[in-house]
Design a protein around this motif. Structure first.
Motif, PDB file in Angstrom:
ATOM      1  N   ASP A 121       0.816  -1.216   0.000  1.00  0.00           N
ATOM      2  CA  ASP A 121       0.000   0.000   0.000  1.00  0.00           C
ATOM      3  C   ASP A 121       0.852   1.269   0.000  1.00  0.00           C
ATOM      4  N   ASN A 122       2.113   1.166  -0.530  1.00  0.00           N
ATOM      5  CA  ASN A 122       2.986   2.317  -0.771  1.00  0.00           C
ATOM      6  C   ASN A 122       3.332   3.078   0.504  1.00  0.00           C
ATOM      7  N   VAL A 123       3.688   2.362   1.545  1.00  0.00           N
ATOM      8  CA  VAL A 123       4.139   2.975   2.790  1.00  0.00           C
ATOM      9  C   VAL A 123       5.614   2.620   2.981  1.00  0.00           C
ATOM     10  N   LEU A 169       0.747  -3.007   5.026  1.00  0.00           N
ATOM     11  CA  LEU A 169       1.337  -2.567   6.290  1.00  0.00           C
ATOM     12  C   LEU A 169       0.614  -3.184   7.480  1.00  0.00           C
ATOM     13  N   ILE A 208       7.985   2.741  10.981  1.00  0.00           N
ATOM     14  CA  ILE A 208       7.223   3.488   9.983  1.00  0.00           C
ATOM     15  C   ILE A 208       7.470   4.972  10.198  1.00  0.00           C
ATOM     16  N   LEU A 212       3.119   9.106   9.766  1.00  0.00           N
ATOM     17  CA  LEU A 212       2.146   8.027   9.648  1.00  0.00           C
ATOM     18  C   LEU A 212       1.788   7.470  11.026  1.00  0.00           C
TER      19      LEU A 212
END
Length: 310
Positions: A121-123, A169, A208, A212
């Motif tokens: 999910d592009n994290v 994630l 992370i 976020l």
């Protein structure tokens, strides 16, 4: 900055080739033979004995090797694989035989990491993990790959990046055990041709971005507040249903309503005391006048009886 230095140290520690422990036995044998040759040459006044003793001592010391309990020595004869030797003492032919590889067969812990890797999910996340592995075939580890330690470290790192790229994630944070098992299968499949088996893989930390983290914290707080409001609404609904059922009972039975009204007044006087002002409509509905009159007459009668007795 400190975290980056720690990760760099963790990454390079797994690629560093450890030097095997060497025994002092060959050197001790060399000294014994050479000293005996010197003493023999001095006694006979012959230097050829000293020279011959030095050559013999050197050849014997070079032919004796000692491998530790946890390692295997790969013996090459004229450049070709001859045998695996050890643990313990073994002998080689000087000049003809060489032992370029000493393979440690204990379980080895190799830390590895993946920095700024995008999840499904592009994290962007930073993941630190530890790989526990061992060499089960010393011949393959020495002949099939140039540096098996470095190869295992790179295989683990690329497998970790691949797993991160196809994992959400939320799944990574909640399902570490599943990711550990999947990583173990992938790395073991890659390292099996090198004579290496993977015992286990453990993810140590998932980092992370700070922004976020704050967003996830606010989301969790909003979710908890939403659940609290839902629970409060359900409680209010249950209370309203209870009042509705009670109103039906009081509407069908006037005596029950009167009793309830009198009970409310009694509880108010009992807990707080003082004067209670009751509207006329409520007093009429509860027949409070009659009740108070009967109560007053009862008190007066009791006082009259007491006087007559006196």
């Amino acid at each position: 900055m400190k975290k980056d230095a720690e990760r760099l140290q963790m990454s390079t520690s797994g690629k560093k080739q450890r030097q095997p422990m060497r025994s002092a036995l060959p050197f001790a044998i060399f000294l014994m033979i050479f000293v005996a040759a010197i003493l023999g040459g001095a006694a006979g006044d012959n230097y050829l004995i000293v020279i011959a003793g030095f050559v013999v001592a050197l050849l014997v010391s070079q032919s004796i090797k000692v491998a530790q309990q946890w390692e295997k020595a790969v013996v090459l004869r004229l450049g070709k694989f001859h045998c695996l030797a050890g643990p313990g003492i073994f002998f080689t032919i000087p000049v003809i035989d060489t032992t370029p590889f000493w393979i440690d067969q204990r379980i080895i812990a190799t830390p590895f990491n993946a920095e700024q890797t995008l999840t499904k999910d592009n994290v962007p996340v930073d993941v630190d993990a530890v790989l526990f592995w061992m060499v089960w075939d010393a011949e393959k580890a020495a002949l099939e790959v140039e540096n098996y330690r470095e190869a295992v470290s790179w295989a683990a790192q690329t497998a970790l990046r691949d797993i991160i790229g196809r994992t959400m994630l939320s799944e990574m944070l909640a399902g570490r055990e599943h990711i550990d098992n999947e990583l173990q299968e992938i790395i073991d499949k890659r390292t099996a041709p090198w004579g290496v088996t993977v015992q286990s893989v453990e993810i140590r930390d998932v980092i992370i971005p700070e922004g976020l983290q704050n967003a996830m914290s606010r989301e969790a707080q909003a979710d908890r507040e939403r659940k609290a409001r839902i629970i409060l609404g359900s409680v209010e609904q249950e209370i309203a249903n209870s009042f509705l059922e009670a109103a039906k009972i009081y509407g069908d039975n006037a005596i029950a309503l009167q009793l309830r009204s009198m009970n409310v007044m009694y509880e108010s006087l009992k807990e707080r005391g003082g004067l209670v002002v009751v509207p006329s409509q409520i007093a009429d509905a509860a027949a409070l006048g009659s009740c108070l009159g009967l109560q007053l007459q009862t008190k007066q009668k009791s006082k009259t009886d007491e006087r007559q007795e006196e």
